[in-house]
Design a protein around this motif. Structure first.
Motif, PDB file in Angstrom:
ATOM      1  N   LYS A  55       0.848  -1.183   0.000  1.00 56.10           N
ATOM      2  CA  LYS A  55       0.000   0.000   0.000  1.00 56.10           C
ATOM      3  C   LYS A  55       0.886   1.235   0.000  1.00 56.10           C
ATOM      4  O   LYS A  55       1.950   1.253   0.603  1.00 56.10           O
ATOM      5  N   SER A  57       1.823   4.943   1.129  1.00 57.21           N
ATOM      6  CA  SER A  57       1.631   5.694   2.363  1.00 57.21           C
ATOM      7  C   SER A  57       0.747   6.908   2.117  1.00 57.21           C
ATOM      8  O   SER A  57       0.710   7.457   1.029  1.00 57.21           O
ATOM      9  N   LYS A  58       0.077   7.345   3.172  1.00 52.65           N
ATOM     10  CA  LYS A  58      -0.735   8.547   3.091  1.00 52.65           C
ATOM     11  C   LYS A  58       0.156   9.763   3.230  1.00 52.65           C
ATOM     12  O   LYS A  58       1.198   9.725   3.857  1.00 52.65           O
ATOM     13  N   HIS A  59      -0.299  10.855   2.639  1.00 54.60           N
ATOM     14  CA  HIS A  59       0.450  12.102   2.755  1.00 54.60           C
ATOM     15  C   HIS A  59       0.293  12.663   4.155  1.00 54.60           C
ATOM     16  O   HIS A  59      -0.785  12.656   4.726  1.00 54.60           O
ATOM     17  N   MET A 109       5.481  12.066   2.287  1.00 56.72           N
ATOM     18  CA  MET A 109       5.198  10.690   2.663  1.00 56.72           C
ATOM     19  C   MET A 109       6.521   9.965   2.830  1.00 56.72           C
ATOM     20  O   MET A 109       7.529  10.345   2.247  1.00 56.72           O
TER      21      MET A 109
END
Length: 147
Positions: A55, A57-59, A109
């Motif tokens: 997955k 990563s989210k910001h 990120m």
């Protein structure tokens, strides 16, 4: 009867190996396992195909003051109340390149242990203004001594 037992044994061994694969994968990665078996008439063990997807990563957002900007290496160090962070700005969108002392907001990120900045925006510098107020003092009349 021997063939049926052999096929059951092959299936059980296949399941045992698949469960050990799940136990060894790190928690952050999503693992998809597809198992294909040969027809029941042959006595070859089951074949396994494994594909791994990760997955993204989210910001995350960091706001602080720039302490160091290395234009050659495209690295920026910023600090705030929580501490210092170093960002790789090689692929970041910037209208103006910040200098030391500028207030910035960095969207980033984590990728391969580095903080990869995706955008850097300049914030307005905060100026502290001092306000002074003058207090008027009133003179109180002095009391006359009583006799």
């Amino acid at each position: 009867m021997k063939k049926v037992l052999l096929v059951c044994l092959a299936v059980l061994l296949g399941i045992a190996f698949v469960t050990t694969v799940f136990a060894q994968t790190p928690a952050k990665k999503e693992t998809t396992t597809t198992t294909t078996t040969t027809p029941a008439t042959t006595t070859t063990p089951a074949k396994k195909e494994t594909t791994t997807t990760t997955k993204q990563s989210k910001h995350m957002v960091f706001t602080g003051k720039v302490t160091n900007m290395d234009t050659a290496a495209k690295m920026m160090t910023a600090t705030n109340k929580k501490g210092d962070m170093t960002f790789d700005c090689s692929s970041a969108k910037m209208k103006v390149e910040p200098k030391a002392g500028d207030k910035v907001t960095v969207k980033y990120m984590e990728k391969d242990g580095k903080m990869m900045a995706s955008s850097v925006t300049m914030g307005k510098a905060t100026k502290t203004t001092k306000t002074t107020t003058k207090k008027e003092t009133k003179e109180t009349p002095a009391k006359e001594p009583t006799k």
